[in-house]
Design a protein around this motif. Sequence first.
Motif, short mmCIF file in Angstrom:
data_model
loop_
_atom_site.label_atom_id
_atom_site.label_comp_id
_atom_site.label_asym_id
_atom_site.label_seq_id
_atom_site.Cartn_x
_atom_site.Cartn_y
_atom_site.Cartn_z
N ALA A 235 -24.15 -11.57 -18.79
CA ALA A 235 -24.87 -12.71 -18.20
C ALA A 235 -26.20 -12.28 -17.61
CB ALA A 235 -24.02 -13.37 -17.12
N LEU A 236 -26.40 -10.97 -17.50
CA LEU A 236 -27.58 -10.47 -16.78
C LEU A 236 -28.67 -9.95 -17.70
CD1 LEU A 236 -25.87 -8.31 -13.99
CD2 LEU A 236 -26.85 -10.60 -13.73
N ARG B 253 -27.44 -18.96 -8.72
CA ARG B 253 -28.40 -18.52 -7.70
C ARG B 253 -29.28 -19.67 -7.24
NH1 ARG B 253 -25.93 -14.23 -9.45
NH2 ARG B 253 -27.02 -12.24 -9.60
N ASN C 245 -30.37 -20.91 -18.11
CA ASN C 245 -30.51 -19.71 -17.29
C ASN C 245 -29.84 -18.58 -18.07
OD1 ASN C 245 -30.63 -17.70 -15.42
ND2 ASN C 245 -29.08 -18.56 -14.05
N PRO C 246 -30.55 -18.05 -19.07
CA PRO C 246 -29.94 -17.06 -19.97
C PRO C 246 -29.94 -15.67 -19.35
CG PRO C 246 -32.21 -17.43 -20.59
CD PRO C 246 -31.97 -18.31 -19.40
N PRO C 247 -29.25 -14.71 -19.98
CA PRO C 247 -29.38 -13.32 -19.51
C PRO C 247 -30.82 -12.87 -19.74
CG PRO C 247 -27.72 -13.53 -21.27
CD PRO C 247 -28.41 -14.84 -21.17
N TYR C 248 -31.51 -12.44 -18.69
CA TYR C 248 -32.93 -12.16 -18.88
C TYR C 248 -33.46 -10.92 -18.16
CZ TYR C 248 -33.55 -14.84 -14.45
OH TYR C 248 -33.48 -15.31 -13.17
N ILE C 249 -32.58 -10.17 -17.49
CA ILE C 249 -33.08 -9.00 -16.78
C ILE C 249 -33.34 -7.89 -17.80
CG2 ILE C 249 -32.56 -7.29 -14.99
CD1 ILE C 249 -30.73 -9.35 -13.69
N GLU D 98 -32.44 -19.87 -7.05
CA GLU D 98 -33.66 -20.14 -7.83
C GLU D 98 -33.40 -21.13 -8.98
OE1 GLU D 98 -32.50 -17.08 -7.13
OE2 GLU D 98 -32.58 -15.70 -8.85
N VAL E 220 -24.66 -7.50 -7.69
CA VAL E 220 -25.03 -7.97 -9.02
C VAL E 220 -24.54 -6.98 -10.07
CG1 VAL E 220 -26.97 -8.65 -10.50
CG2 VAL E 220 -27.08 -9.07 -8.03
N PHE F 213 -20.90 -15.40 -13.82
CA PHE F 213 -22.15 -15.24 -13.08
C PHE F 213 -22.18 -16.22 -11.90
CE2 PHE F 213 -26.59 -16.63 -12.53
CZ PHE F 213 -27.24 -15.42 -12.36
N GLU G 13 -35.28 -20.42 -17.58
CA GLU G 13 -35.49 -19.45 -16.50
C GLU G 13 -35.69 -18.06 -17.11
OE1 GLU G 13 -32.73 -19.97 -13.10
OE2 GLU G 13 -32.98 -17.82 -12.73
#
Length: 307
Positions: A218-219, A95, A196-200, A97, A210, A92, A249
């Motif tokens: 990772a997403l 980013r 910053n875990p996979p969170y989408i 943020e 992406v 990943f 995050e």
Amino acid sequence: MSRQPLRLAIIEAVSVLEEAGVPSPRVDAELLAAHLLGIERTRLGLVPLVDPAMVDAYRAMVAQRAKRIPLQYITGTSPMGEIDLAVGPGVFVPRPETELVLGWALAFLEGYGRHNPVVLDLCTGSGALALAIAHARPDAVVHAVELEPKALAWARSNAQTRAREGDTPIVLHQGDVTDRTLLTALEGTVDVVVANPPYIPEGAVLEPEVADHDPHSALFGGPDGLSVIRPMVSNIARWLRIGGAAAVEHDDTNGAQVAELFAQRRVFGDVTEHPDLAGRPRFVVARRVPTDIEAHRARSVRSTTAE
Ligand code: GLN
């Protein structure tokens, strides 16, 4: 062939990238040129003419970017705080943020005052947060967890580079942050957790950079984007020492839900939601507070020792 104006090569690159739908064509065209010349982007104006070989190499890079390969995979690096991480296929890309989570962690540690704090970075990927913290806080004992072997290899190589540069080495662990038996040795000892875990949420529409390049593991965080965060919060409760804190995050649709996951547990207090630079909900901070029983026990220990 004679030397050519860099300015014209950049103008051509901007239109190629624009045509390909790249979201920030001018910035990317300039960053690629700066990378190739080994200079800061702000100094491009000081280079009027370049060799034809440089123009060819530049066109080749721009063509890759036009295929929507991430800029950072082409330049091979991505920054976090004061360091650069090597990145490429299988990991990943850190980013901007996430810099806010870093900023929070460093400010928290500053105010916290404990020397040699223990820091735990969950889903470290390239090692970005862990290594940026180790760089800024040489006294910290930094642990980082990553599940995917490919990403872990990038983290390991970045950790070796940083150690060679003189930063305090970090401790890397391969593991699943949702596993209730992960890192039992750290229980009650961690001062700061960052993640910053996979969170989408699954099904979200993403830019090709992406969707086609960042590892999907990772997403995506399940249907609601919380499948990793939910069990991770339980583990954070185990690892944090009383007085320590965590920053996680999350997707911009999940601020209230993540805050609620922390607030539901008696071991967490001072739960706060934080926005990113675009003003969207981006990370939640929670502090490990003493439960009633722990507070009671602490009071009786104090009164016993006072007798
Ligand atoms: N912020 C990232 C993105 O928008 C997602 C990060 C993540 O899932 N950890 O692509």
